[in-house]
Design an enzyme around this catalytic site. Structure first.
Site, PDB file in Angstrom:
ATOM      1  N   ASN A  14       0.726  -1.153   0.042  1.00 23.73           N
ATOM      2  CA  ASN A  14      -0.163   0.047  -0.081  1.00 23.73           C
ATOM      3  C   ASN A  14       0.808   1.342   0.196  1.00 23.73           C
ATOM      4  O   ASN A  14       2.041   1.292   0.421  1.00 23.73           O
ATOM      5  CB  ASN A  14      -0.986   0.002   1.059  1.00 23.73           C
ATOM      6  N   ASP A 107      10.258   2.813   7.149  1.00 24.19           N
ATOM      7  CA  ASP A 107       8.774   2.970   7.358  1.00 24.19           C
ATOM      8  C   ASP A 107       8.321   2.466   9.015  1.00 24.19           C
ATOM      9  O   ASP A 107       7.704   3.278   9.767  1.00 24.19           O
ATOM     10  CB  ASP A 107       7.945   2.019   6.522  1.00 24.19           C
ATOM     11  N   CYS A 167      17.953 -11.415   3.609  1.00 24.23           N
ATOM     12  CA  CYS A 167      19.136 -10.430   3.831  1.00 24.23           C
ATOM     13  C   CYS A 167      20.422 -10.968   3.480  1.00 24.23           C
ATOM     14  O   CYS A 167      21.252 -10.116   3.937  1.00 24.23           O
ATOM     15  CB  CYS A 167      18.579  -9.793   5.076  1.00 24.23           C
TER      16      CYS A 167
HETATM   17 ZN   LIG Z   1      17.223 -11.252   7.586  1.00 23.43          ZN
END
Ligand SMILES: [Zn+2]
Length: 316
Positions: A14, A107, A167
């Site tokens: 969004n 965010d 990550c």
């Molecule tokens: Zn991670």
């Protein structure tokens, strides 16, 4: 004259753009999907809002973006769910097009700021906010101010021999405690033939399962769903214990879609954190839900503007 800022919350699903007063009040709000043409949609939304409020005193634009932010250069280092804006010089682009100051943050950091200014964090000077959704994000308020750090709490490793995370690390909290983790566990168990109410609840395709389906089935007594929520809650509790031991916060504020499953998932997390963290620290921390919900991001993003311009602490 009353001051306003444009607060933007740009997530993987969004896009929320709002006109917010210096007191944290939302005057007008636009919500769109960020799935396609995200940069163009962002520009159109800002344009729409600023045209509708031409006479108002708009001080600037604040952006909260789901990703790792390069604050010095005003751009996004990486954003796995918003690849289209990676490397884009967002601050410069918006400054040039709209002719006003622009500020950018992660965010979850801006959500923490929003809760501090006009939400559940108002009474606390030291707290951690966790966003519990598809992934897990974090923001830290220290001595009344947003701590200028990455606060990627979802990527703290809780299992040295665990699964590889997107990550690059191994055994990250979000691989065990996020919505994505719950769904992938449910799908893998169902594929192995495990009996569960979940088989019937998603209109024939287990690949459309949502965390709401899992919570609903758990409330109806489904063993697999209860186990998934408890396991995820337990993992979250490990993360909370680490945060409590390191930061000794007055509060941990939880937000995001998963807090709908509070009674099983979060309760399990609180139990696990209580078992693990220093007793004195755990006794003095309040683990509470956010009060602004998905509006915390736009309020916090607008706050970036007022703070950035005044170079003082949080607006009162
Ligand atoms: Zn991670």
């Amino acid at each position: 004259m009353k001051k306003f800022a444009i607060g933007i919350d740009l997530g993987g699903t969004n896009l929320r753009v709002a006109l917010v007063s210096a007191e944290g009040e939302i005057v007008r709000k636009i919500r769109k999907t960020s799935a396609e043409r995200v940069f163009e949609t962002l520009l159109e939304s800002i344009d729409e809002l600023s045209r509708a409020h031409v006479g108002d005193n708009i001080s600037g634009i604040g952006l909260g973006v789901a990703g790792l932010i390069d604050r010095n250069r005003g751009r996004v280092f990486t954003s796995p769910n918003l690849r289209a804006i990676e490397g884009l010089d967002l601050v410069h682009e918006l400054k040039t097009r709209f002719g006003m100051p622009v500020f950018i943050e992660n965010d979850a950091n801006v959500a923490a700021l929003g809760e501090k200014v006009s939400g559940a964090g108002r009474g606390f000077n030291n707290f951690v906010l966790l966003t519990l959704g598809t992934g897990i994000g974090g923001g830290i308020i220290h001595k009344g101010e947003l701590l200028d750090v990455s606060a990627e709490v979802g990527h703290m490793s809780i299992n040295a021999e665990g699964e590889k995370c997107q990550c690059g690390n191994i055994g990250c909290l979000e691989n065990y405690a996020s919505a994505r983790a719950m769904i992938s566990r449910a799908i893998s168990m169902l594929e192995k033939g495990q009996e569960s109410l979940l088989k019937e609840c998603c209109k024939g395709s287990i690949y459309k399962l949502t965390p709401e389906d899992i919570y609903k089935a758990a409330l109806e007594g489904d063993t697999l769903s209860r186990e998934i929520l408890r396991e995820a809650g337990k993992a979250l509790g490990v993360g909370l214990a680490n945060l409590i031991n390191i930061l000794s916060p007055e509060a941990i504020i939880l937000t995001g879609g998963l807090i709908g499953a509070w009674n099983i998932y979060v309760q399990e997390a609180i139990k696990e954190a209580s078992r693990r963290a220093f007793k004195d620290l755990v006794d003095s921390v309040k683990i509470i839900p956010s009060s602004l919900g998905d509006e915390a991001g736009i309020v916090g993003a607008a706050c970036l503007v007022f703070m950035g311009l005044s170079r003082t602490n949080l607006p009162r």
